[in-house]
Design a protein around this motif. Structure first.
Motif, short mmCIF file in Angstrom:
data_model
loop_
_atom_site.label_atom_id
_atom_site.label_comp_id
_atom_site.label_asym_id
_atom_site.label_seq_id
_atom_site.Cartn_x
_atom_site.Cartn_y
_atom_site.Cartn_z
N LEU A 6 0.78 -1.25 0.01
CA LEU A 6 -0.04 0.10 0.01
C LEU A 6 0.75 1.33 -0.08
N ASN A 7 2.19 1.07 -0.12
CA ASN A 7 3.01 2.20 -0.05
C ASN A 7 3.57 2.47 -1.29
N GLY A 8 2.93 3.18 -2.20
CA GLY A 8 3.21 3.45 -3.63
C GLY A 8 3.98 4.70 -3.79
N LEU A 9 4.85 5.29 -2.91
CA LEU A 9 5.22 6.59 -2.86
C LEU A 9 6.27 6.95 -3.64
N LEU A 10 7.16 6.25 -3.85
CA LEU A 10 8.54 6.68 -4.44
C LEU A 10 8.33 6.84 -5.93
N GLY A 11 7.42 5.90 -6.55
CA GLY A 11 7.34 6.28 -8.07
C GLY A 11 6.75 7.56 -8.46
N PRO A 12 5.48 7.75 -7.85
CA PRO A 12 4.81 9.23 -7.86
C PRO A 12 5.67 10.46 -7.51
N ILE A 13 6.45 10.32 -6.45
CA ILE A 13 7.24 11.37 -5.95
C ILE A 13 8.27 11.75 -7.03
N LYS A 14 8.90 10.73 -7.67
CA LYS A 14 10.01 11.01 -8.71
C LYS A 14 9.26 11.84 -9.78
N ALA A 15 8.04 11.43 -10.31
CA ALA A 15 7.34 12.05 -11.30
C ALA A 15 7.06 13.56 -10.67
N TYR A 16 6.72 13.61 -9.55
CA TYR A 16 6.43 14.82 -9.03
C TYR A 16 7.62 15.91 -8.81
N ALA A 17 8.62 15.24 -8.69
CA ALA A 17 9.90 16.23 -8.45
C ALA A 17 10.30 16.70 -9.69
N ILE A 18 10.01 16.09 -10.93
CA ILE A 18 10.24 16.53 -12.32
C ILE A 18 9.31 17.67 -12.60
N GLU A 19 8.07 17.40 -12.18
CA GLU A 19 7.11 18.41 -12.76
C GLU A 19 6.85 19.52 -11.92
N ILE A 22 24.79 7.26 -10.33
CA ILE A 22 24.17 6.33 -11.48
C ILE A 22 22.59 6.09 -11.16
N ILE A 23 21.96 6.09 -9.90
CA ILE A 23 20.72 5.85 -9.74
C ILE A 23 19.97 7.26 -9.99
N THR A 24 20.67 8.17 -9.77
CA THR A 24 19.89 9.63 -10.15
C THR A 24 20.00 9.92 -11.64
N GLY A 25 20.98 9.45 -12.15
CA GLY A 25 21.00 9.55 -13.76
C GLY A 25 19.89 8.61 -14.40
N THR A 26 19.94 7.61 -13.75
CA THR A 26 18.48 6.72 -14.46
C THR A 26 17.28 7.13 -13.90
N PHE A 27 17.03 7.84 -12.81
CA PHE A 27 15.82 8.56 -12.68
C PHE A 27 15.54 9.68 -13.67
N ILE A 28 16.56 10.62 -14.03
CA ILE A 28 16.37 11.53 -15.16
C ILE A 28 16.04 10.85 -16.24
N LEU A 29 16.67 9.80 -16.75
CA LEU A 29 16.41 9.35 -18.15
C LEU A 29 15.12 8.64 -18.22
N GLN A 30 14.57 8.13 -17.08
CA GLN A 30 13.25 7.43 -17.06
C GLN A 30 12.21 8.59 -17.22
N ASN A 31 12.38 9.53 -16.51
CA ASN A 31 11.02 10.44 -16.37
C ASN A 31 11.29 11.62 -17.66
N ASN A 32 12.33 11.43 -18.30
CA ASN A 32 12.44 12.33 -19.63
C ASN A 32 12.07 11.20 -20.82
N ALA A 33 11.81 10.19 -20.56
CA ALA A 33 11.68 9.11 -21.77
C ALA A 33 10.16 9.28 -22.09
N VAL A 34 9.24 9.55 -21.33
CA VAL A 34 7.71 9.54 -21.30
C VAL A 34 6.93 10.91 -21.15
N PRO A 35 5.86 10.76 -21.60
CA PRO A 35 5.08 12.11 -21.30
C PRO A 35 4.58 12.19 -19.94
N GLN A 36 4.15 13.42 -19.50
CA GLN A 36 3.38 13.42 -18.11
C GLN A 36 2.52 12.33 -17.90
#
Length: 454
Positions: free
Chosen positions: A171-184, A412-426
């Motif tokens: 029930l703890n689905g926080l990390l994925g949405p907060i990474k998207a939120y950080a970009i937005e 490395i981990i932060t770099g993959t975060f950036i690549l993942q969030n910029n590879a898709v639309p909002q």
């Protein structure tokens, strides 16, 4: 800024060839707005447009929104590892193991239940964040931390401990949405800082969590002058560290009342140009083929592999440092290892806030990740030779090596975060981050067993 790379669902950017029909239309609350020789379309009542409008008007760092990124990430990181210092004793006191040698076997299932639960639901929570918004998913996830982390501390039998940890992960689905939120919530030039805040808060949480568990467990034994054996903390000796984490989560939950939503709640306006309609159509096409988005999938593969490596390193490091020198270890005490981790945590904070954004600006996420991965190799090869070094040189070299290794890992981990969030639309960002969390959780569940066998 609205309509930037990856935000096909955002207010579209209309360049000079798509000017508004009239000045009154341009000045209306919901309509075309002129900024830096470009026109943007904002919709009244859309929270995503409100955030984009503020970003377009203010080029600075959004400190208030970045605080939300930090505390929400810390809230999800603290419960993950806070149980490990006292888990052995908790399993012993629950009387589930017939022999002392079996305690580790039962403890492993409690430790893995969180990751297993998160692996099953991360993608679903990401999709939910794309449909109902980032804020509702974050609020629900923090609420689950408050409830199930508290119940875990009150566990009266083994199956209650397993169930509460599993539900806490599921029930703890926080990390994925907060990474998207950080970009937005920030402009493109601040993306590296935003995602480095996520990985730094995560790393700090994984260090503070065990410290809370280690110092606050068994309070009636360790602090008899403050806690009596008849109190709730005497009857439930592992409740206090869980309660502290839950109280912090409750404070974060209250603060989220003022957290702005970033998801756009509108379709592209019918009066926009054909160029905007093409952007919308391309976004729809991308939505059909998330698994065929190679930039996304390649970054997720790297993220999963390195998460496996990093979790295995974390598992082995403490075992190696505390092992006797005759077995190739360093013969350090748990306090010595804790001090090394504390120094490493402080170095992570300094590196991510002040150095990494500059490195990313010069090298970009791909080059910086490649260089970091290459540098990890000689550092890891050097570890076994530390057994030949005596104090005080050993402490100095070990602290330096641990700090460098963990900072390279975060690069490395932060770099993959950036690549993942910029590879898709909002409108796919939540699902993409959820998918990466699913893969990462699976690999992190495998890593401790794999590292232990090796």
């Amino acid at each position: 800024m609205a309509g930037r790379r990856g935000d096909s669902a955002a207010a579209p950017l209309l360049e000079n060839k798509a000017a508004p029909a009239s000045a009154s239309e341009a000045e209306a609350g919901g309509g075309y707005h002129h900024h830096n020789n470009n026109y943007y379309y904002y919709v009244d009542g859309c929270p995503g447009c409100a955030v984009d409008r503020r970003k377009a008007a203010s080029p600075g760092i959004p400190y208030a929104n970045f605080i939300y990124v930090w505390i929400v990430t810390l809230c999800t990181a603290l419960p993950i590892s806070s149980l490990f210092p006292f888990l052995y004793f908790m399993i012993r006191d629950l009387n589930v193991a017939e022999r002392t040698e079996d305690i580790g076997f039962y403890a492993g299932f409690v430790g893995a239940s969180f990751m297993f639960g998160r692996c099953l639901t991360s993608t679903a929570w990401g999709i939910a964040a794309d449909r109902i918004g980032r804020k509702p998913v974050v609020v629900f996830g923090i609420s689950s931390v408050v409830v199930f982390n508290t119940l875990f501390g009150l566990s009266v039998n083994y199956w209650m401990a397993i169930a509460t940890r599993f539900l806490l992960g599921a029930l703890n689905g926080l990390l994925g949405p907060i990474k998207a939120y950080a970009i937005e919530v920030c402009r493109p030039e601040h993306e590296a800082l935003a995602l480095s805040l996520v990985s730094t808060a995560w790393g700090i949480g994984l260090i503070i969590g065990p410290a809370l568990g280690g110092y606050l467990a068994l309070p009636a034994e360790n602090f008899p002058a403050i806690f009596s054996p008849d109190s709730v903390f005497g009857r439930f000796p592992y409740f206090l560290p869980c309660l502290c984490t839950s109280v912090f989560a409750a404070a974060v939950l209250v603060s989220c009342i003022w957290m702005p939503e970033t998801l756009h709640r509108h379709k592209v306006h019918e009066s926009t140009s054909q160029d905007v309609e093409k952007v919308q159509e391309s976004g729809i096409r991308k939505k059909k083929s998330l698994f065929r988005n190679w930039p996304l999938m390649s970054s997720i593969i790297v993220y999963c592999i390195f998460s496996f490596h990093d979790m295995a390193y974390t598992e082995v490091f403490s075992l190696w440092a505390e092992s006797d020198k005759k077995y190739g270890g360093l013969s350090l005490s748990s306090e010595d290892v804790g001090q090394v981790l504390a120094v490493t945590g402080a170095s992570l904070l300094v590196y991510q806030l002040f150095l990494y954004p500059r490195i990313n600006k010069v090298l970009g996420p791909i080059k910086s990740s490649r260089i970091a991965a290459i540098l990890c190799i000689p550092i890891l090869f050097a570890y076994p030779y530390m057994t030949y070094i005596s104090e005080p040189g050993l402490s100095i070299i070990l602290n330096i090596a641990s700090a460098i290794k963990n900072n390279l890992a975060v690069t490395i981990i932060t770099g993959t975060f950036i690549l993942q969030n910029n590879a898709v639309p909002q409108d796919q960002r939540g699902a993409a981050n959820g998918l990466s969390m699913t893969g990462m959780s699976f690999f992190k569940a495998l890593a401790p067993a794999g590292a232990g066998i090796v």
